[in-house]
Design a protein around this motif. Sequence first.
Motif, PDB file in Angstrom:
ATOM      1  N   PHE A  46       3.112 -86.715  64.103  1.00 51.40           N
ATOM      2  CA  PHE A  46       2.296 -85.579  63.663  1.00 51.40           C
ATOM      3  C   PHE A  46       2.827 -85.033  62.333  1.00 51.40           C
ATOM      4  CE2 PHE A  46       0.836 -81.040  64.620  1.00 51.40           C
ATOM      5  CZ  PHE A  46      -0.493 -81.331  64.398  1.00 51.40           C
ATOM      6  N   PRO A  47       1.929 -84.721  61.383  1.00 51.70           N
ATOM      7  CA  PRO A  47       2.406 -84.246  60.075  1.00 51.70           C
ATOM      8  C   PRO A  47       3.315 -83.015  60.142  1.00 51.70           C
ATOM      9  CG  PRO A  47       0.066 -84.746  59.963  1.00 51.70           C
ATOM     10  CD  PRO A  47       0.461 -84.881  61.407  1.00 51.70           C
ATOM     11  N   PHE A  48       3.120 -82.172  61.138  1.00 49.16           N
ATOM     12  CA  PHE A  48       3.942 -80.958  61.231  1.00 49.16           C
ATOM     13  C   PHE A  48       5.160 -81.166  62.124  1.00 49.16           C
ATOM     14  CE2 PHE A  48      -0.479 -78.896  60.880  1.00 49.16           C
ATOM     15  CZ  PHE A  48      -0.506 -79.122  59.514  1.00 49.16           C
ATOM     16  N   ASP A  49       5.412 -82.407  62.490  1.00 42.87           N
ATOM     17  CA  ASP A  49       6.537 -82.677  63.386  1.00 42.87           C
ATOM     18  C   ASP A  49       7.887 -82.175  62.852  1.00 42.87           C
ATOM     19  OD1 ASP A  49       7.253 -84.059  65.992  1.00 42.87           O
ATOM     20  OD2 ASP A  49       8.663 -84.988  64.609  1.00 42.87           O
ATOM     21  N   PRO A  50       8.146 -82.277  61.536  1.00 44.75           N
ATOM     22  CA  PRO A  50       9.440 -81.777  61.051  1.00 44.75           C
ATOM     23  C   PRO A  50       9.659 -80.297  61.397  1.00 44.75           C
ATOM     24  CG  PRO A  50       8.334 -83.041  59.337  1.00 44.75           C
ATOM     25  CD  PRO A  50       7.354 -82.889  60.471  1.00 44.75           C
ATOM     26  N   ILE A  51       8.582 -79.525  61.410  1.00 47.35           N
ATOM     27  CA  ILE A  51       8.688 -78.096  61.757  1.00 47.35           C
ATOM     28  C   ILE A  51       8.769 -77.934  63.273  1.00 47.35           C
ATOM     29  CG2 ILE A  51       7.571 -75.838  61.591  1.00 47.35           C
ATOM     30  CD1 ILE A  51       6.119 -76.854  59.101  1.00 47.35           C
ATOM     31  N   GLN A  52       7.917 -78.659  63.969  1.00 47.56           N
ATOM     32  CA  GLN A  52       7.866 -78.507  65.430  1.00 47.56           C
ATOM     33  C   GLN A  52       9.184 -78.907  66.090  1.00 47.56           C
ATOM     34  OE1 GLN A  52       4.260 -80.522  66.743  1.00 47.56           O
ATOM     35  NE2 GLN A  52       3.130 -78.637  66.307  1.00 47.56           N
ATOM     36  N   ARG A  53       9.822 -79.940  65.528  1.00 51.49           N
ATOM     37  CA  ARG A  53      11.096 -80.394  66.077  1.00 51.49           C
ATOM     38  C   ARG A  53      12.128 -79.272  66.031  1.00 51.49           C
ATOM     39  NH1 ARG A  53      11.506 -85.510  63.125  1.00 51.49           N
ATOM     40  NH2 ARG A  53      12.201 -84.147  61.451  1.00 51.49           N
ATOM     41  N   GLU A  54      12.216 -78.587  64.899  1.00 45.26           N
ATOM     42  CA  GLU A  54      13.194 -77.495  64.767  1.00 45.26           C
ATOM     43  C   GLU A  54      12.806 -76.311  65.643  1.00 45.26           C
ATOM     44  OE1 GLU A  54      15.967 -77.974  63.401  1.00 45.26           O
ATOM     45  OE2 GLU A  54      15.503 -79.828  62.319  1.00 45.26           O
ATOM     46  N   MET A  55      11.512 -76.068  65.785  1.00 43.03           N
ATOM     47  CA  MET A  55      11.068 -74.968  66.657  1.00 43.03           C
ATOM     48  C   MET A  55      11.522 -75.211  68.090  1.00 43.03           C
ATOM     49  SD  MET A  55       7.197 -74.392  65.261  1.00 43.03           S
ATOM     50  CE  MET A  55       6.759 -73.091  66.423  1.00 43.03           C
ATOM     51  N   ARG A  56      11.351 -76.444  68.540  1.00 38.55           N
ATOM     52  CA  ARG A  56      11.724 -76.773  69.920  1.00 38.55           C
ATOM     53  C   ARG A  56      13.216 -76.588  70.136  1.00 38.55           C
ATOM     54  NH1 ARG A  56       8.811 -81.443  69.008  1.00 38.55           N
ATOM     55  NH2 ARG A  56       6.607 -81.054  69.421  1.00 38.55           N
ATOM     56  N   LEU A  57      14.004 -76.969  69.131  1.00 39.40           N
ATOM     57  CA  LEU A  57      15.450 -76.853  69.259  1.00 39.40           C
ATOM     58  C   LEU A  57      15.877 -75.389  69.424  1.00 39.40           C
ATOM     59  CD1 LEU A  57      16.655 -79.483  66.633  1.00 39.40           C
ATOM     60  CD2 LEU A  57      16.878 -79.617  69.122  1.00 39.40           C
ATOM     61  N   LEU A  58      15.047 -74.480  68.922  1.00 35.70           N
ATOM     62  CA  LEU A  58      15.368 -73.055  69.048  1.00 35.70           C
ATOM     63  C   LEU A  58      14.604 -72.407  70.204  1.00 35.70           C
ATOM     64  CD1 LEU A  58      15.469 -72.088  65.283  1.00 35.70           C
ATOM     65  CD2 LEU A  58      17.379 -72.021  66.887  1.00 35.70           C
ATOM     66  N   GLY A  59      14.057 -73.216  71.071  1.00 33.12           N
ATOM     67  CA  GLY A  59      13.359 -72.677  72.240  1.00 33.12           C
ATOM     68  C   GLY A  59      11.931 -72.251  71.949  1.00 33.12           C
ATOM     69  N   GLY A  60      11.393 -72.622  70.796  1.00 33.02           N
ATOM     70  CA  GLY A  60      10.006 -72.285  70.479  1.00 33.02           C
ATOM     71  C   GLY A  60       9.044 -73.231  71.186  1.00 33.02           C
ATOM     72  N   PHE A  61       7.805 -72.833  71.206  1.00 35.24           N
ATOM     73  CA  PHE A  61       6.768 -73.640  71.859  1.00 35.24           C
ATOM     74  C   PHE A  61       5.676 -73.992  70.866  1.00 35.24           C
ATOM     75  CE2 PHE A  61       8.760 -71.451  75.357  1.00 35.24           C
ATOM     76  CZ  PHE A  61       8.751 -72.372  76.387  1.00 35.24           C
ATOM     77  N   SER A  97      15.973 -80.868  56.101  1.00 30.26           N
ATOM     78  CA  SER A  97      15.644 -82.177  56.671  1.00 30.26           C
ATOM     79  C   SER A  97      14.645 -82.960  55.820  1.00 30.26           C
ATOM     80  CB  SER A  97      15.067 -81.997  58.083  1.00 30.26           C
ATOM     81  OG  SER A  97      13.730 -81.512  58.008  1.00 30.26           O
ATOM     82  N   LEU A  98      14.006 -82.300  54.858  1.00 32.15           N
ATOM     83  CA  LEU A  98      12.938 -82.979  54.109  1.00 32.15           C
ATOM     84  C   LEU A  98      13.485 -83.841  52.976  1.00 32.15           C
ATOM     85  CD1 LEU A  98      10.360 -80.045  53.926  1.00 32.15           C
ATOM     86  CD2 LEU A  98      10.264 -82.057  55.405  1.00 32.15           C
ATOM     87  N   THR A  99      12.690 -84.817  52.594  1.00 30.75           N
ATOM     88  CA  THR A  99      13.075 -85.719  51.510  1.00 30.75           C
ATOM     89  C   THR A  99      12.554 -85.182  50.179  1.00 30.75           C
ATOM     90  OG1 THR A  99      12.833 -87.533  53.055  1.00 30.75           O
ATOM     91  CG2 THR A  99      12.931 -88.107  50.715  1.00 30.75           C
ATOM     92  N   ILE A 100      13.471 -84.975  49.244  1.00 35.91           N
ATOM     93  CA  ILE A 100      13.079 -84.474  47.920  1.00 35.91           C
ATOM     94  C   ILE A 100      13.314 -85.591  46.907  1.00 35.91           C
ATOM     95  CG2 ILE A 100      13.518 -82.706  46.157  1.00 35.91           C
ATOM     96  CD1 ILE A 100      14.656 -80.991  48.503  1.00 35.91           C
TER      97      ILE A 100
END
Lengths: 265, 59
Positions: free
Chosen positions: A147-162, A238-241
């Motif tokens: 999923f394109p937003f996976d880089p954000i969602q992954r970090e959200m999950r690690l902090l207990g986000g949904f 985490s992003l590639t620049i």
Amino acid sequence: MSQPTIRFDDGAVYERAMGVWSRDAGQTFLDWLAPEAGLAWVDVGCGNGAFTELLMERCAPSEAQGIDPSEGQISFARLRAGAEGAVFQQGDAMALPFPDHRFDAAVMALVIFFVPDPAKGVAEMVRVTRPGGMVTAYAWDILGGGFPFDPIQREMRLLGGFPALPPNAAVSTLPALHALWTAAGLEEVETREIIARRSFDDFEDFWISSTGSGGMNPSLAAMAPGDVDLVKSRVGDSLTIDASGRIQCQARANAVRGRVPGSPQ
Amino acid sequence: MSTDTSVDPRLLEILVCPVTKGPLRYDRTAGELVSEKAGLAYPIRDGIPIMLPDEARKF
């Protein structure tokens, strides 16, 4: 705790968040399908018309019908200059308002995981497609991290986000798509992976583009402000620049195609 | 000029009731597409037929 649901009501915001991704994946998808010109198409769950526009640009359809339940998305689609000639209306993927065998090709672009009963959605595409016609879809590989937003969602999950997920995220794996298409009675079923690429001016561009839509906003709003800041900084790391300072991102979708049994009329 | 309930003639030719897959009658005055068999009338808003059974008027 209940998960926030995803709604796309604003075609313009969706365009910035997802339209560009959708377009890139759609190009590769159409390269793979290589459909002949002059087909009658139905774009099921057409959203704001991003894929319908590609159909008009690349496939010279004899007819293109777009259907989506969201009024805001359909309104945007109807004003899309590139989709001129296509016809849009509000409707349900599981109860299409079209007669049997009406189309040469049916497609669900990045939408099958939103359909409450995906098998019913596929059955409807089969019903409205003529014998010998093509039933196709592509969808983000959500469970596989595509999923394109996976880089954000992954970090959200690690902090207990949904982070909100589509209700049927599991349907977009390659085996699941293959099984759905086969179970619907389609023949010559084939699947493949699609890589989509997109670059952003800088982190702010990435963040605003990715979090502005109904897909991400409610999930982030449900987190503590400090946690959102933390997500933001970890995602930034985490992003590639690239050398020019632009952010380069990649997403992955899975595609499926099959043929309606019977010989063409 | 299109009015709120006018609808693209190309649509009327092909649309069927999403529930029964049967024919629809265009009620120009009410701005609805009527499915007699289903007892449902689908509204037309800003020229867009709303072919959602949940949003149809039951009669």
